[in-house]
Design a protein around this motif. Structure first.
Motif, PDB file in Angstrom:
ATOM      1  N   ASP A  46       0.871  -1.170   0.000  1.00  0.00           N
ATOM      2  CA  ASP A  46       0.000   0.000   0.000  1.00  0.00           C
ATOM      3  C   ASP A  46       0.911   1.224   0.000  1.00  0.00           C
ATOM      4  O   ASP A  46       2.138   1.103  -0.084  1.00  0.00           O
ATOM      5  CB  ASP A  46      -0.968  -0.015   1.184  1.00  0.00           C
ATOM      6  CG  ASP A  46      -0.256   0.004   2.535  1.00  0.00           C
ATOM      7  OD1 ASP A  46       0.961   0.296   2.610  1.00  0.00           O
ATOM      8  OD2 ASP A  46      -0.930  -0.283   3.542  1.00  0.00           O
ATOM      9  N   LYS A  47       0.340   2.424   0.110  1.00  0.00           N
ATOM     10  CA  LYS A  47       1.158   3.634   0.023  1.00  0.00           C
ATOM     11  C   LYS A  47       2.209   3.714   1.128  1.00  0.00           C
ATOM     12  O   LYS A  47       3.335   4.155   0.898  1.00  0.00           O
ATOM     13  CB  LYS A  47       0.271   4.881   0.050  1.00  0.00           C
ATOM     14  CG  LYS A  47      -0.462   5.098  -1.250  1.00  0.00           C
ATOM     15  CD  LYS A  47      -1.266   6.375  -1.244  1.00  0.00           C
ATOM     16  CE  LYS A  47      -1.990   6.515  -2.569  1.00  0.00           C
ATOM     17  NZ  LYS A  47      -2.776   7.719  -2.662  1.00  0.00           N
ATOM     18  N   THR A  48       1.859   3.276   2.330  1.00  0.00           N
ATOM     19  CA  THR A  48       2.809   3.331   3.450  1.00  0.00           C
ATOM     20  C   THR A  48       3.991   2.409   3.205  1.00  0.00           C
ATOM     21  O   THR A  48       5.154   2.801   3.369  1.00  0.00           O
ATOM     22  CB  THR A  48       2.108   2.957   4.773  1.00  0.00           C
ATOM     23  OG1 THR A  48       1.011   3.854   4.972  1.00  0.00           O
ATOM     24  CG2 THR A  48       3.057   3.050   5.949  1.00  0.00           C
ATOM     25  N   PHE A  50       4.935   1.233   0.321  1.00  0.00           N
ATOM     26  CA  PHE A  50       5.635   1.735  -0.857  1.00  0.00           C
ATOM     27  C   PHE A  50       6.650   2.801  -0.454  1.00  0.00           C
ATOM     28  O   PHE A  50       7.791   2.793  -0.908  1.00  0.00           O
ATOM     29  CB  PHE A  50       4.628   2.309  -1.863  1.00  0.00           C
ATOM     30  CG  PHE A  50       5.257   3.022  -3.027  1.00  0.00           C
ATOM     31  CD1 PHE A  50       5.928   2.322  -4.014  1.00  0.00           C
ATOM     32  CD2 PHE A  50       5.170   4.394  -3.136  1.00  0.00           C
ATOM     33  CE1 PHE A  50       6.509   2.980  -5.101  1.00  0.00           C
ATOM     34  CE2 PHE A  50       5.746   5.060  -4.211  1.00  0.00           C
ATOM     35  CZ  PHE A  50       6.408   4.353  -5.185  1.00  0.00           C
ATOM     36  N   ARG A  51       6.233   3.726   0.409  1.00  0.00           N
ATOM     37  CA  ARG A  51       7.115   4.793   0.875  1.00  0.00           C
ATOM     38  C   ARG A  51       8.373   4.199   1.523  1.00  0.00           C
ATOM     39  O   ARG A  51       9.489   4.619   1.232  1.00  0.00           O
ATOM     40  CB  ARG A  51       6.386   5.685   1.877  1.00  0.00           C
ATOM     41  CG  ARG A  51       7.177   6.896   2.320  1.00  0.00           C
ATOM     42  CD  ARG A  51       6.441   7.760   3.346  1.00  0.00           C
ATOM     43  NE  ARG A  51       5.088   8.074   2.952  1.00  0.00           N
ATOM     44  CZ  ARG A  51       3.999   7.680   3.645  1.00  0.00           C
ATOM     45  NH1 ARG A  51       4.115   6.976   4.740  1.00  0.00           N
ATOM     46  NH2 ARG A  51       2.792   8.005   3.225  1.00  0.00           N
ATOM     47  N   GLU A  67       4.827  12.142  -3.644  1.00  0.00           N
ATOM     48  CA  GLU A  67       4.460  10.769  -3.313  1.00  0.00           C
ATOM     49  C   GLU A  67       3.246  10.261  -4.094  1.00  0.00           C
ATOM     50  O   GLU A  67       3.269   9.166  -4.645  1.00  0.00           O
ATOM     51  CB  GLU A  67       4.195  10.652  -1.816  1.00  0.00           C
ATOM     52  CG  GLU A  67       3.929   9.236  -1.396  1.00  0.00           C
ATOM     53  CD  GLU A  67       3.807   9.101   0.106  1.00  0.00           C
ATOM     54  OE1 GLU A  67       3.074   8.216   0.525  1.00  0.00           O
ATOM     55  OE2 GLU A  67       4.427   9.872   0.834  1.00  0.00           O
ATOM     56  N   LYS A  68       2.176  11.041  -4.167  1.00  0.00           N
ATOM     57  CA  LYS A  68       0.980  10.591  -4.900  1.00  0.00           C
ATOM     58  C   LYS A  68       1.304  10.366  -6.372  1.00  0.00           C
ATOM     59  O   LYS A  68       0.846   9.403  -6.980  1.00  0.00           O
ATOM     60  CB  LYS A  68      -0.153  11.612  -4.767  1.00  0.00           C
ATOM     61  CG  LYS A  68      -0.795  11.639  -3.415  1.00  0.00           C
ATOM     62  CD  LYS A  68      -1.908  12.668  -3.380  1.00  0.00           C
ATOM     63  CE  LYS A  68      -2.471  12.793  -1.979  1.00  0.00           C
ATOM     64  NZ  LYS A  68      -3.476  13.845  -1.893  1.00  0.00           N
ATOM     65  N   PHE A  71       3.424   7.189  -6.662  1.00  0.00           N
ATOM     66  CA  PHE A  71       2.622   5.992  -6.419  1.00  0.00           C
ATOM     67  C   PHE A  71       1.794   5.662  -7.661  1.00  0.00           C
ATOM     68  O   PHE A  71       1.724   4.519  -8.092  1.00  0.00           O
ATOM     69  CB  PHE A  71       1.713   6.193  -5.198  1.00  0.00           C
ATOM     70  CG  PHE A  71       1.001   4.945  -4.758  1.00  0.00           C
ATOM     71  CD1 PHE A  71       1.636   4.047  -3.914  1.00  0.00           C
ATOM     72  CD2 PHE A  71      -0.292   4.667  -5.179  1.00  0.00           C
ATOM     73  CE1 PHE A  71       0.997   2.887  -3.502  1.00  0.00           C
ATOM     74  CE2 PHE A  71      -0.932   3.518  -4.776  1.00  0.00           C
ATOM     75  CZ  PHE A  71      -0.290   2.625  -3.933  1.00  0.00           C
ATOM     76  N   ARG A  72       1.211   6.689  -8.267  1.00  0.00           N
ATOM     77  CA  ARG A  72       0.386   6.486  -9.462  1.00  0.00           C
ATOM     78  C   ARG A  72       1.225   5.918 -10.614  1.00  0.00           C
ATOM     79  O   ARG A  72       0.776   5.064 -11.355  1.00  0.00           O
ATOM     80  CB  ARG A  72      -0.260   7.811  -9.872  1.00  0.00           C
ATOM     81  CG  ARG A  72      -1.189   7.688 -11.051  1.00  0.00           C
ATOM     82  CD  ARG A  72      -1.866   9.000 -11.430  1.00  0.00           C
ATOM     83  NE  ARG A  72      -0.940  10.072 -11.666  1.00  0.00           N
ATOM     84  CZ  ARG A  72      -0.665  11.057 -10.812  1.00  0.00           C
ATOM     85  NH1 ARG A  72      -1.258  11.112  -9.654  1.00  0.00           N
ATOM     86  NH2 ARG A  72       0.195  12.003 -11.123  1.00  0.00           N
ATOM     87  N   ASP A  75       1.770   2.256  -9.716  1.00  0.00           N
ATOM     88  CA  ASP A  75       0.532   1.472  -9.662  1.00  0.00           C
ATOM     89  C   ASP A  75      -0.079   1.421 -11.060  1.00  0.00           C
ATOM     90  O   ASP A  75      -1.070   2.077 -11.357  1.00  0.00           O
ATOM     91  CB  ASP A  75      -0.436   2.106  -8.661  1.00  0.00           C
ATOM     92  CG  ASP A  75      -1.712   1.313  -8.464  1.00  0.00           C
ATOM     93  OD1 ASP A  75      -1.766   0.135  -8.872  1.00  0.00           O
ATOM     94  OD2 ASP A  75      -2.673   1.876  -7.904  1.00  0.00           O
ATOM     95  N   GLY A  80      -4.729   0.849  -6.422  1.00  0.00           N
ATOM     96  CA  GLY A  80      -4.417   1.353  -5.095  1.00  0.00           C
ATOM     97  C   GLY A  80      -3.376   0.526  -4.354  1.00  0.00           C
ATOM     98  O   GLY A  80      -3.032   0.818  -3.216  1.00  0.00           O
TER      99      GLY A  80
END
Length: 191
Positions: A46-48, A50-51, A67-68, A71-72, A75, A80
């Motif tokens: 998930d985003k966390t 991934f970071r 970050e967004k 992530f996009r 992904d 998501g």
């Protein structure tokens, strides 16, 4: 990565690539990846997560406001969740693809709603999000609006109000001034 008994397994090639881009010893990379896979045997982040993973694999990447967007880009199926496969495909491309392959991936950073087109609002938001990154290496002191408007004029060749991936790639490869300026700053986040 490969699959063994239904689980993702780490390959020497991936360890070497991450070691090269992160500057970490192969042994440390292998341990970090194995720790990740033991916690996430399906390899999904998930985003966390991934970071955390991106900080390990690409420690020089500026993730503050990007970050967004990042992530996009990773992904690729827009569910998501970033699978290890999605991460590795983009990682491999950004750490050594052709200019066209890299630009197609970078286009996804600009295309905030993932509709295959960049609107002026998306471009403006990206420039705003990248303000701190741009400010660090902007001897001409270009203002955000000038960067947005000039990049827009260079990229939207057919003046239809949207920038396609082809227009984006052509403008950057033609080294149009602001198109190149903005894209180089995105690329600099990976170096």
């Amino acid at each position: 990565m490969g699959i063994s008994n239904g689980k993702l397994v780490l390959t020497d090639e991936i360890v070497e690539d991450i070691s090269r881009t992160s500057g970490m010893e192969k042994k440390v990379v292998k341990q970090q990846c194995q720790n990740f896979l033991s916690k996430h045997p399906t390899g999904q982040m998930d985003k966390t997560e991934f970071r955390k993973f991106i900080k390990m694999a690409l420690p020089n990447l500026n993730m503050k406001k990007m970050e967004k967007n990042m992530f996009r880009m990773y992904d690729t199926n827009q569910d998501g969740i970033i699978s290890m496969d999605e991460f590795l495909v983009v990682f491999q491309i950004l750490s050594g693809g052709t200019p066209e392959e890299n630009l197609k991936r970078i286009f996804r950073v600009f295309d905030a709603d993932s509709d295959g087109l960049i609107s002026k609002a998306e471009l403006k938001k990206l420039v705003k999000d990248m303000h701190a990154v741009i400010k660090e290496n902007n001897p001409e002191k270009y203002q955000d609006d000038l960067i947005t408007d000039s990049t827009w004029l260079e990229m939207d060749k057919d003046r239809d109000g949207f920038i396609t991936c082809e227009e984006f790639t052509a403008a950057v490869l033609a080294k149009d001034k602001f198109s190149k300026f903005l894209t180089v700053h995105v690329i600099d986040m990976f170096s």
